[in-house]
Design a protein around this motif. Structure first.
Motif, PDB file in Angstrom:
ATOM      1  N   MET A 127      26.935  40.270  39.187  1.00 39.26           N
ATOM      2  CA  MET A 127      27.541  39.847  40.446  1.00 39.26           C
ATOM      3  C   MET A 127      27.437  40.995  41.469  1.00 39.26           C
ATOM      4  SD  MET A 127      31.327  38.097  40.698  1.00 39.26           S
ATOM      5  CE  MET A 127      31.185  36.760  39.530  1.00 39.26           C
ATOM      6  N   ASP A 128      27.054  40.674  42.716  1.00 37.04           N
ATOM      7  CA  ASP A 128      26.932  41.777  43.672  1.00 37.04           C
ATOM      8  C   ASP A 128      28.331  42.225  44.150  1.00 37.04           C
ATOM      9  OD1 ASP A 128      27.818  40.343  45.939  1.00 37.04           O
ATOM     10  OD2 ASP A 128      25.838  39.435  46.167  1.00 37.04           O
ATOM     11  N   ASN A 129      28.334  43.366  44.839  1.00 33.21           N
ATOM     12  CA  ASN A 129      29.624  43.987  45.164  1.00 33.21           C
ATOM     13  C   ASN A 129      30.524  43.109  46.043  1.00 33.21           C
ATOM     14  OD1 ASN A 129      29.123  46.119  43.632  1.00 33.21           O
ATOM     15  ND2 ASN A 129      28.668  47.559  45.288  1.00 33.21           N
ATOM     16  N   TRP A 147      34.175  41.770  45.090  1.00 35.40           N
ATOM     17  CA  TRP A 147      35.341  42.033  45.953  1.00 35.40           C
ATOM     18  C   TRP A 147      36.117  40.726  46.161  1.00 35.40           C
ATOM     19  CZ3 TRP A 147      39.126  44.457  47.824  1.00 35.40           C
ATOM     20  CH2 TRP A 147      39.596  44.342  49.117  1.00 35.40           C
ATOM     21  N   GLN A 148      35.385  39.632  46.335  1.00 33.44           N
ATOM     22  CA  GLN A 148      36.043  38.342  46.499  1.00 33.44           C
ATOM     23  C   GLN A 148      36.754  37.947  45.204  1.00 33.44           C
ATOM     24  OE1 GLN A 148      36.375  36.761  49.473  1.00 33.44           O
ATOM     25  NE2 GLN A 148      37.883  35.610  48.272  1.00 33.44           N
ATOM     26  N   ARG A 149      36.059  38.162  44.059  1.00 33.25           N
ATOM     27  CA  ARG A 149      36.672  37.838  42.759  1.00 33.25           C
ATOM     28  C   ARG A 149      37.929  38.689  42.541  1.00 33.25           C
ATOM     29  NH1 ARG A 149      35.865  35.601  37.635  1.00 33.25           N
ATOM     30  NH2 ARG A 149      36.489  36.955  35.897  1.00 33.25           N
ATOM     31  N   TYR A 150      37.824  39.958  42.931  1.00 35.46           N
ATOM     32  CA  TYR A 150      38.981  40.857  42.806  1.00 35.46           C
ATOM     33  C   TYR A 150      40.181  40.254  43.540  1.00 35.46           C
ATOM     34  CZ  TYR A 150      41.980  44.938  43.490  1.00 35.46           C
ATOM     35  OH  TYR A 150      43.062  45.781  43.516  1.00 35.46           O
ATOM     36  N   GLN A 151      39.971  39.815  44.760  1.00 31.52           N
ATOM     37  CA  GLN A 151      41.088  39.287  45.558  1.00 31.52           C
ATOM     38  C   GLN A 151      41.570  37.937  45.025  1.00 31.52           C
ATOM     39  OE1 GLN A 151      40.671  40.163  49.974  1.00 31.52           O
ATOM     40  NE2 GLN A 151      38.582  40.439  49.218  1.00 31.52           N
ATOM     41  N   ASP A 152      40.617  37.130  44.537  1.00 29.97           N
ATOM     42  CA  ASP A 152      41.003  35.810  44.008  1.00 29.97           C
ATOM     43  C   ASP A 152      41.934  35.936  42.804  1.00 29.97           C
ATOM     44  OD1 ASP A 152      39.440  34.662  45.896  1.00 29.97           O
ATOM     45  OD2 ASP A 152      37.759  34.191  44.549  1.00 29.97           O
ATOM     46  N   TRP A 153      41.687  36.951  41.987  1.00 30.56           N
ATOM     47  CA  TRP A 153      42.458  37.066  40.739  1.00 30.56           C
ATOM     48  C   TRP A 153      43.580  38.089  40.802  1.00 30.56           C
ATOM     49  CZ3 TRP A 153      42.691  34.009  36.604  1.00 30.56           C
ATOM     50  CH2 TRP A 153      41.698  33.030  36.473  1.00 30.56           C
ATOM     51  N   LEU A 154      43.677  38.821  41.901  1.00 30.04           N
ATOM     52  CA  LEU A 154      44.646  39.922  41.943  1.00 30.04           C
ATOM     53  C   LEU A 154      46.081  39.404  41.822  1.00 30.04           C
ATOM     54  CD1 LEU A 154      44.981  42.972  42.267  1.00 30.04           C
ATOM     55  CD2 LEU A 154      45.276  42.598  44.723  1.00 30.04           C
ATOM     56  N   TYR A 177      50.342  45.939  40.100  1.00 29.29           N
ATOM     57  CA  TYR A 177      49.167  45.083  40.257  1.00 29.29           C
ATOM     58  C   TYR A 177      48.523  44.828  38.879  1.00 29.29           C
ATOM     59  CZ  TYR A 177      49.026  47.283  44.975  1.00 29.29           C
ATOM     60  OH  TYR A 177      49.324  47.769  46.212  1.00 29.29           O
ATOM     61  N   ILE A 178      47.990  43.639  38.705  1.00 31.13           N
ATOM     62  CA  ILE A 178      47.134  43.377  37.533  1.00 31.13           C
ATOM     63  C   ILE A 178      45.797  42.884  38.076  1.00 31.13           C
ATOM     64  CG2 ILE A 178      46.800  42.042  35.403  1.00 31.13           C
ATOM     65  CD1 ILE A 178      49.374  43.494  35.089  1.00 31.13           C
ATOM     66  N   ASP A 179      44.741  43.541  37.636  1.00 25.71           N
ATOM     67  CA  ASP A 179      43.400  43.150  38.084  1.00 25.71           C
ATOM     68  C   ASP A 179      42.588  42.732  36.857  1.00 25.71           C
ATOM     69  OD1 ASP A 179      40.706  43.139  38.871  1.00 25.71           O
ATOM     70  OD2 ASP A 179      40.608  45.346  38.915  1.00 25.71           O
ATOM     71  N   VAL A 180      42.271  41.442  36.779  1.00 31.66           N
ATOM     72  CA  VAL A 180      41.448  40.975  35.637  1.00 31.66           C
ATOM     73  C   VAL A 180      40.054  40.555  36.127  1.00 31.66           C
ATOM     74  CG1 VAL A 180      43.410  40.268  34.207  1.00 31.66           C
ATOM     75  CG2 VAL A 180      42.409  38.610  35.790  1.00 31.66           C
ATOM     76  N   SER A 181      39.709  41.024  37.333  1.00 30.32           N
ATOM     77  CA  SER A 181      38.434  40.564  37.910  1.00 30.32           C
ATOM     78  C   SER A 181      37.228  41.080  37.133  1.00 30.32           C
ATOM     79  CB  SER A 181      38.327  41.021  39.367  1.00 30.32           C
ATOM     80  OG  SER A 181      38.244  42.431  39.432  1.00 30.32           O
ATOM     81  N   ARG A 182      37.431  42.170  36.374  1.00 36.70           N
ATOM     82  CA  ARG A 182      36.288  42.697  35.608  1.00 36.70           C
ATOM     83  C   ARG A 182      36.270  42.177  34.168  1.00 36.70           C
ATOM     84  NH1 ARG A 182      35.943  43.845  40.840  1.00 36.70           N
ATOM     85  NH2 ARG A 182      34.495  45.561  41.305  1.00 36.70           N
TER      86      ARG A 182
END
Ligand SMILES: O=P(O)(O)OC[C@H]1O[C@](O)(CO)[C@@H](O)[C@@H]1O
Length: 531
Positions: free
Chosen positions: A1-3, A7-14, A23-28
């Protein structure tokens, strides 16, 4: 996935909790929406079970026990008035005792103020207090804590040597829910011996934390010997979820840590993790990620990487919480499932110069959880280079490692808190307690028993019984014998290897056992007893 998509996935799942500032970040984690949706029915069942557990259902079917650590931080949800009162009374007693120790109203038998604490306990009766002490205790705490958490004589000596002349102003906490754990009993007896050698009255400097009923041998000793005090451990609190009971709160309070803030952080997290929308529930997001990573079968290990020295022991604490809870042969229907998630870890960026090489390039059998702390230190940092501090390096290393792992197809979760305080530590404990609970229901196992540990304890007890038989025989036998002869004489020929190992250990410790002959062929050794 490009950066940009990332970044969008990060915000969608944050996930962000404003009061806890967490904060919990499961985007990765590599799951997609269809996996997430396929899990929702399982989550619905898990949430229902977790709610029943909180309401006081017998959630530990084998041991027929309730599982009530949630009530400790919110007595209003305790299943009855008696339990509510027990918890509140215990908290009042902890605070009262602590205040009296700190003020000197409770003194040593020689009239001095206590300066140190010696905590004796193991597993859930040690790991929480150790983690919390390292995370939160002041460099010069009100009482300095030391631990005996094993039956290793050398380890015991090291701890007692550290305390040395201050033994006479050291308050001992013997912590054992069951009151019958051999390592803890041994630590207690060794400590008692050390006190007596210095002419000190152990009982008048000793406090127990245990179940205050006949099931606890420790409680019997407390009464017989008239110990300074005893604090209750409740039947419905398991060892690995006991940090916010008297087990964790008494040592923390004595060290000067704000236990009300710890309880408040846990209570706030409990509220957040009762949420039944997975995306809005931080523990559910962890459980979802664990399930995805290991296919619901624990196929990948959980590598904990706190980027903060004070959280070093979090991975060790979680190792018990996760592995003792989830590592089970049978599911709730009696099927053999061999569940579990292996947990290990240490701290970043230190590990970058050790095993992170394998994480980046080697066998892909893990997922990482980064614990990130935004605040670097109390004071302002110096700049080591223009616009760069040591904390910037730490932060950069975390981001860099997360990126490098992702680029090589290795998943990670990031848990971020603003700083390490009693409030956030309480919240982190509650976050993982609930994640374990939810995950256990996702994979249909009992998280609250530990039959495997019991098996090991029984096996150890039979080795010690065998040792007594072997020594009785040898001490009453003037001739030298082979190991086979010893085994035959006590009618234990199947235990010959265990007998050999017992004798080898005794011979290394001046216990009168001498092994003569070539060590490479144990069968030919002659065993002699010489006082
Ligand atoms: O507090 P206790 O009863 O001494 O038990 C200590 C530890 O031993 C265990 O029962 C398993 O050996 C753990 O679950 C527990 O935390």
């Amino acid at each position: 996935m490009d950066n940009l998509r990332l970044w969008q996935r990060y915000q969608d799942w944050l996930y962000y909790h404003p009061t806890l500032d967490l904060y919990i970040d499961v985007s990765r984690m590599g799951f997609d929406d269809s996996f997430y949706e396929s899990m929702l029915p399982k989550f619905a069942v898990a949430f229902e079970s977790v709610a029943k557990l909180e309401q006081g259902a017998i959630a530990n079917p084998d041991e027929k026990r309730m599982v009530g650590h949630y009530w400790l931080r919110n007595t209003d949800i305790a299943p009855n008035q008696e339990i509510k009162r027990e918890i509140e009374d215990c908290l009042v007693k902890i605070k009262d005792f602590t205040q009296k120790v700190h003020s000197g109203a409770i003194k040593t038998p020689f009239g001095e103020k206590f300066t140190d604490l010696l905590s004796i306990g193991i597993g859930g009766s040690a790991l929480g207090p150790q983690f919390v002490s390292q995370a939160l205790a002041d460099i010069n705490p009100q009482l300095k804590i030391h631990f005996i958490d094993n039956t290793d004589p050398d380890g015991i000596d090291r701890t007692l040597t550290q305390i040395k002349d201050r033994l006479k102003t050291t308050l001992v906490l013997v912590i054992s829910k069951s009151g019958g754990t051999p390592e803890t009993r041994n630590g207690m007896l060794e400590a008692k011996h050390a006190y007596e050698k210095q002419g000190l009255n152990f009982a008048r400097q000793a406090v127990a934390i245990t179940m205050m009923d006949d099931s606890s041998k420790l409680y019997q000793i407390v009464q017989e010997e008239d110990w300074l005090d005893c604090f209750p451990m409740f039947d419905w609190v398991g060892g690995r979820t006991s940090e916010l009971s008297s087990v964790g709160l008494l040592p923390a309070a004595l060290e000067g840590i704000d236990i009300d803030a710890m309880l408040a952080g846990a209570k706030e997290m409990d509220i957040a993790t009762r949420e039944t929308n997975v995306k809005n529930n931080p523990s559910a997001l962890l459980a979802l990620s664990w399930y995805y990573a290991g296919n619901g079968r624990g196929e990948k290990d959980m590598v904990m990487l706190p980027y903060k020295d004070s959280l070093l022991l979090f991975s060790r604490y979680l190792q018990q919480l996760v592995m003792e809870s989830l590592g089970k042969e049978k599911d709730l229907d009696g099927n053999s499932v061999y569940q579990g998630i292996a947990v290990y870890g240490n701290k970043g960026s230190t590990d970058q110069h050790a095993y992170v090489q394998q994480l980046r390039e080697g066998i892909s059998n893990f997922f990482v959880t980064f614990i990130e702390v935004l605040k670097d230190r109390e004071t302002k940092s110096i700049e080591l280079e223009k616009n760069v501090t040591s904390g910037d390096y730490l932060s950069g290393f975390l981001q860099g490692t997360r990126q490098a792992l992702y680029d090589n197809g290795r998943d990670s979760i990031t848990v971020t808190v603003n700083e390490v305080t009693p409030y956030t530590v309480g919240a982190l404990i509650a976050l993982y307690e609930r994640a374990v609970s939810i995950y256990a229901y996702l994979v249909n196992i009992n998280a609250y028993h530990q039959p495997g540990v019991e098996a090991g304890k029984k096996a150890a007890a039979s080795i010690l019984a065998l040792q007594k038989e072997v020594l009785d025989l040898i001490q009453n036998n003037s001739q030298s014998l082979t190991i086979q002869e010893i085994a035959d004489k006590i009618d234990k020929s199947q235990d010959i290897e265990a007998i050999y190992k017992i004798l080898r250990h005794l011979s290394a410790n001046n216990r009168g056992i001498h092994l003569e002959g070539d060590r490479i062929s144990p069968s030919n050794l002659q065993v002699k007893y010489m006082k």
